[in-house]
Design an enzyme around this catalytic site. Structure first.
Site, mmCIF file in Angstrom:
data_model
loop_
_atom_site.group_PDB
_atom_site.id
_atom_site.type_symbol
_atom_site.label_atom_id
_atom_site.label_comp_id
_atom_site.label_asym_id
_atom_site.label_seq_id
_atom_site.Cartn_x
_atom_site.Cartn_y
_atom_site.Cartn_z
ATOM 1 C CE1 TYR A 156 42.740 39.129 28.788
ATOM 2 C CE2 TYR A 156 40.699 38.026 28.197
ATOM 3 C CZ TYR A 156 41.696 38.287 29.121
ATOM 4 O OH TYR A 156 41.638 37.696 30.369
ATOM 5 C CE LYS A 160 44.435 36.086 29.454
ATOM 6 N NZ LYS A 160 45.299 35.757 30.619
ATOM 7 C CB ILE A 189 37.393 36.169 38.735
ATOM 8 C CG1 ILE A 189 37.465 34.799 38.021
ATOM 9 C CG2 ILE A 189 37.860 36.069 40.185
ATOM 10 C CD1 ILE A 189 36.630 33.698 38.607
HETATM 11 P P1 NDP Z 1 44.111 42.481 38.051
HETATM 12 O O1 NDP Z 1 44.206 43.593 37.059
HETATM 13 O O2 NDP Z 1 43.257 42.647 39.255
HETATM 14 O O3 NDP Z 1 45.568 42.080 38.531
HETATM 15 C C1 NDP Z 1 46.578 41.859 37.589
HETATM 16 C C2 NDP Z 1 47.909 42.111 38.253
HETATM 17 O O4 NDP Z 1 48.924 41.910 37.241
HETATM 18 C C3 NDP Z 1 48.048 43.543 38.750
HETATM 19 O O5 NDP Z 1 48.612 43.531 40.031
HETATM 20 C C4 NDP Z 1 48.985 44.186 37.738
HETATM 21 O O6 NDP Z 1 49.844 45.163 38.290
HETATM 22 C C5 NDP Z 1 49.834 42.986 37.330
HETATM 23 N N1 NDP Z 1 50.507 43.241 36.067
HETATM 24 C C6 NDP Z 1 49.989 43.858 34.956
HETATM 25 N N2 NDP Z 1 50.945 43.952 34.030
HETATM 26 C C7 NDP Z 1 52.070 43.385 34.544
HETATM 27 C C8 NDP Z 1 53.380 43.206 34.062
HETATM 28 N N3 NDP Z 1 53.753 43.643 32.855
HETATM 29 N N4 NDP Z 1 54.291 42.588 34.850
HETATM 30 C C9 NDP Z 1 53.933 42.167 36.087
HETATM 31 N N5 NDP Z 1 52.715 42.328 36.611
HETATM 32 C C10 NDP Z 1 51.789 42.932 35.835
HETATM 33 O O7 NDP Z 1 43.681 41.196 37.202
HETATM 34 P P2 NDP Z 1 42.975 39.825 37.628
HETATM 35 O O8 NDP Z 1 43.450 39.385 38.953
HETATM 36 O O9 NDP Z 1 41.527 39.952 37.383
HETATM 37 O O10 NDP Z 1 43.546 38.880 36.473
HETATM 38 C C11 NDP Z 1 44.628 38.002 36.666
HETATM 39 C C12 NDP Z 1 44.726 37.074 35.472
HETATM 40 O O11 NDP Z 1 43.492 36.382 35.308
HETATM 41 C C13 NDP Z 1 44.980 37.769 34.136
HETATM 42 O O12 NDP Z 1 45.843 36.984 33.340
HETATM 43 C C14 NDP Z 1 43.609 37.844 33.497
HETATM 44 O O13 NDP Z 1 43.665 37.892 32.080
HETATM 45 C C15 NDP Z 1 43.026 36.524 33.987
HETATM 46 N N6 NDP Z 1 41.561 36.486 33.988
HETATM 47 C C16 NDP Z 1 40.823 37.306 34.802
HETATM 48 C C17 NDP Z 1 39.442 37.227 34.795
HETATM 49 C C18 NDP Z 1 38.572 38.077 35.660
HETATM 50 O O14 NDP Z 1 37.330 38.037 35.497
HETATM 51 N N7 NDP Z 1 39.091 38.860 36.574
HETATM 52 C C19 NDP Z 1 38.750 36.281 33.914
HETATM 53 C C20 NDP Z 1 39.610 35.461 33.122
HETATM 54 C C21 NDP Z 1 40.970 35.571 33.166
HETATM 55 P P3 NDP Z 1 49.505 46.736 38.118
HETATM 56 O O15 NDP Z 1 48.300 46.958 38.956
HETATM 57 O O16 NDP Z 1 50.727 47.415 38.634
HETATM 58 O O17 NDP Z 1 49.274 46.949 36.658
#
Ligand code: NDP
Length: 258
Positions: A156, A160, A189
């Site tokens: 990961y 990133k 988060i």
């Molecule tokens: P979530 O897993 O809660 O949400 C991610 C969303 O992305 C889901 O709705 C998922 O859909 C969708 N998704 C996954 N794969 C695909 C794809 N191939 N095409 C389109 N949509 C897709 O994640 P977060 O909200 O926590 O994270 C969002 C971003 O923030 C990410 O890039 C993550 O790496 C980054 N991040 C998050 C942190 C955290 O602590 N939460 C910390 C640092 C970075 P589905 O449910 O259908 O798979």
């Protein structure tokens, strides 16, 4: 005057979590919003909620960011509905945490397909229009893993780190055309992704407590707190911020600990 009035924004992975919070914040600030999400049911539910809360124009489009044709189709639908994509947020991302030597080839490819190819696919789809119009803002959701390493989280952070490289490279390439490309590096988060990670640990409650103990603010962040920064970077309040990354982690990555 709302801060994103008159703009149209496309947010990937906007069905839930940080992406949904960004879409809602954008709509509150007057943007028309496209939720480009793998799970169309979640996207439509979130779109209906945002519409009800804000009255904004909201479109849900099933999108797989790993497929360039799928992202291109979402951008075409956004352009048809709203005329242009002024703001792109590449938010969709997945955790792939492995030991490097036991990781499978599939794990490696799955991680890069979503976390890096997905960001490039989004940029590739919107850049021609932004360059032609001479304006645009792209916000890539990276992570504090983009500059810090935690053992056992491979690959990961590799992907990133790549998001930061992509952000800087494209920010420089298209700066003369007034297209800004920036990143946000969230720390912990509170989303499903974070709870899933805690729940995969042998003692989820202890894992959650260990996370909290290392937070300078004694809490993790909220999706809305990332969304506020995305609004700023997307808006005309950040006209000279380009090829940069803003960390949103309550100071966690600055903390030295044993
Ligand atoms: P979530 O897993 O809660 O949400 C991610 C969303 O992305 C889901 O709705 C998922 O859909 C969708 N998704 C996954 N794969 C695909 C794809 N191939 N095409 C389109 N949509 C897709 O994640 P977060 O909200 O926590 O994270 C969002 C971003 O923030 C990410 O890039 C993550 O790496 C980054 N991040 C998050 C942190 C955290 O602590 N939460 C910390 C640092 C970075 P589905 O449910 O259908 O798979």
């Amino acid at each position: 005057m709302k801060r994103l009035a008159g703009k149209a924004a496309l947010v990937t992975g906007a069905g839930r979590g940080i992406g949904a919070a960004i879409a809602l914040a954008f709509a509150r600030e007057g943007a028309s919003v496209v939720l480009a999400e793998l799970d169309i049911d979640t996207a439509q539910q979130t779109a209906a909620h945002i519409k009800a809360q804000t009255g904004a124009r909201v479109l849900a489009v099933r999108t797989d960011v790993t497929q360039s044709a799928s992202v291109q189709q979402a951008v075409s639908e956004a352009e048809q509905a709203f005329g242009a994509v002024d703001v792109l947020v590449n938010n969709a991302g997945i955790n792939v945490f492995c030991d490097p030597l036991t990781m499978t080839d599939d794990d490696w490819r799955r991680c890069f397909a979503v976390d890096l190819d997905g960001v490039w696919n989004g940029c590739r789809a919107v850049l021609p229009g932004m360059v032609e119009r001479g304006t645009g803002s792209i916000v890539n959701i990276a992570s504090t893993h983009a500059f810090k390493i935690i053992p056992g989280c491979f690959p990961y952070p590799v992907a990133k780190h790549g998001v930061i490289g992509l952000t800087r490279a494209l920010g420089i390439e298209y700066a003369p055309r007034n297209v800004r490309v920036n990143a946000i590096a969230p720390g912990y988060i509170e989303t499903q992704l974070t709870h899933d990670w805690w729940n995969e640990q042998p003692d989820p409650a202890a894992a959650q407590q260990a996370t909290l103990d290392l937070q300078p603010m004694k809490r993790i962040g909220r999706p809305e707190e990332v969304a506020m920064t995305a609004v700023f970077l997307a808006s005309d309040e950040a006209p000279f911020i380009n090829a940069s990354c803003i960390t949103v982690d309550g100071g966690r990555s600055a903390l030295y600990h044993d």
